[in-house]
Design a protein around this motif. Sequence first.
Motif, PDB file in Angstrom:
ATOM      1  N   THR A   1      -1.884  -5.326   3.934  1.00  0.00           N
ATOM      2  CA  THR A   1      -0.662  -5.487   3.217  1.00  0.00           C
ATOM      3  C   THR A   1       0.437  -6.050   3.780  1.00  0.00           C
ATOM      4  OG1 THR A   1       0.012  -3.228   2.939  1.00  0.00           O
ATOM      5  CG2 THR A   1      -1.853  -4.018   1.213  1.00  0.00           C
TER       6      THR A   1
ATOM      7  N   PHE B   1      -1.900  -1.036  -3.789  1.00  0.00           N
ATOM      8  CA  PHE B   1      -3.008   0.173  -3.276  1.00  0.00           C
ATOM      9  C   PHE B   1      -2.236   1.400  -3.418  1.00  0.00           C
ATOM     10  CE2 PHE B   1      -4.531  -3.751  -1.381  1.00  0.00           C
ATOM     11  CZ  PHE B   1      -5.723  -4.120  -1.643  1.00  0.00           C
TER      12      PHE B   1
ATOM     13  N   ALA C   1       0.814  -1.316  -0.063  1.00  0.00           N
ATOM     14  CA  ALA C   1       0.045   0.133   0.004  1.00  0.00           C
ATOM     15  C   ALA C   1       1.061   1.139  -0.097  1.00  0.00           C
ATOM     16  CB  ALA C   1      -0.871  -0.072   1.401  1.00  0.00           C
TER      17      ALA C   1
ATOM     18  N   ILE D   1      -8.191  -0.354   3.047  1.00  0.00           N
ATOM     19  CA  ILE D   1      -7.242  -1.236   2.655  1.00  0.00           C
ATOM     20  C   ILE D   1      -7.596  -2.672   3.425  1.00  0.00           C
ATOM     21  CG2 ILE D   1      -4.666  -2.133   2.616  1.00  0.00           C
ATOM     22  CD1 ILE D   1      -4.330   1.117   1.983  1.00  0.00           C
TER      23      ILE D   1
ATOM     24  N   SER E   1      -2.703  -0.557   8.264  1.00  0.00           N
ATOM     25  CA  SER E   1      -2.893  -1.252   7.149  1.00  0.00           C
ATOM     26  C   SER E   1      -1.948  -2.115   6.547  1.00  0.00           C
ATOM     27  CB  SER E   1      -3.186  -0.373   6.046  1.00  0.00           C
ATOM     28  OG  SER E   1      -2.176   0.565   5.406  1.00  0.00           O
TER      29      SER E   1
END
Length: 379
Positions: free
Chosen positions: A244, A204, A180, A235, A274
């Motif tokens: 991630t 992302f 991300a 996310i 995230s």
Amino acid sequence: MKAVVYNGPKDVSVNTIDDPKIEKQTDVIIRLTTTNICGSDLHMYEGRTSFEKGRVFGHENLGEVIEVGAAVDRIKKGDRVCMPFNVGCGFCENCERGLTGFCLTTNPGTAGAAYGFAEMGPWQGGQAELMRVPYADFNCLKLPEDAEEKEDDYVMLSDIFPTGWHGVELSGFLPGESIAIYGAGPVGLMAAHSAEIRGASQIFVVDSHDDRLKLAEAMGAIPIDMRKGDPARQILDATGGLGTDRGVEAVGYQCCDRHGKERSNYTMNCLVKSTKATGGIGVVGVFIPEDPNAPDDLQKEGKMAFDFGNFWFKGQKIGTGQCNVKHYNRRLMKLIEQGRANPAQIISHRLPLDQAPDAYKHFDGRDAGWTKVVLKPGT
Ligand code: NAD
Ligand code: ZN
């Protein structure tokens, strides 16, 4: 010669100043053909640094060698070259280890040197017709045969392509992993391009500007519009709650100034949230040391707090700092030469030097469609 100089906060002009000269026999003089405006220039442009009035901007430079000092051996008059934004000497303890962003000779005692930069040595920038490059045999990357044809790709080797790559590297990324990236400015977009080339399974990219998110999508990333709610939550929802493997910070300390959100810890807290447990975070966005005498609150709060508890509980790792451009630029040049990378795809404007003041205004305003500006001195 003509050059883009700093007059004060949000005030630059194109002035006629003295031509640079060979000062040491290891210098060369370059006639610039492409020189970019970077998000890093905005730290100076917005008046958040000690950048002196009259200094020339520009650390993303490409051009032709027109004069060489007597001790320059490898680089010849007529060579087309791209310079890393870092000014290295090539022989100090750090340069020897490839850490050219932390050269001990060109800006002793602090964290490295750059052209046209506050607190990073005396080196004039390249948003000008001419510039002086010290330790030229070390600092000039000689470009291949197709240098002119792919000039707009090769100029990205000066900073943002290696810096995006470095962000991915600092995160500990391995092929097949998910990542991300916070920030779809030029650096974040180059991190996305790098992750794509390096075989990410899912990318992302977080931002709040439609044009920048569209570019990220065109590069194969999943756009995350932070206007639609907590980007870290978005996310997590898209990854079955896990997050991630890796994350990249490509915004820096000014982020929340612009979004009226929390403070400069916003993106770091999002990244901790995230990124998976045991995952890694690469921070290439600029954060600056605490300075109680600084003119604005953002600089005063260099001692930034983020959710270290969650970071620790998740067993995450972090990498930070300036990109050591020279460590990457030759290999990334080969990717461009072979058509496997095309960083110029993010350019929105190609303008003559004279239009720099207007370009700064629009790029600083993140005005729609102003993603990456390249200036063309001599046109
Ligand atoms: P930029 O300012 O154009 O891009 C930043 C982007 O982040 C913008 O599109 C903005 O909308 C977005 N953004 C702002 N707040 C956000 C948030 N909370 N979450 C997600 N996105 C957010 O600049 P750039 O040229 O892409 O540079 C990005 C950063 O990288 C700057 O801090 C720059 O100084 C730094 N930089 C570091 C190095 C290095 O060697 N480490 C080199 C070049 C640039
Ligand atoms: Zn830059």
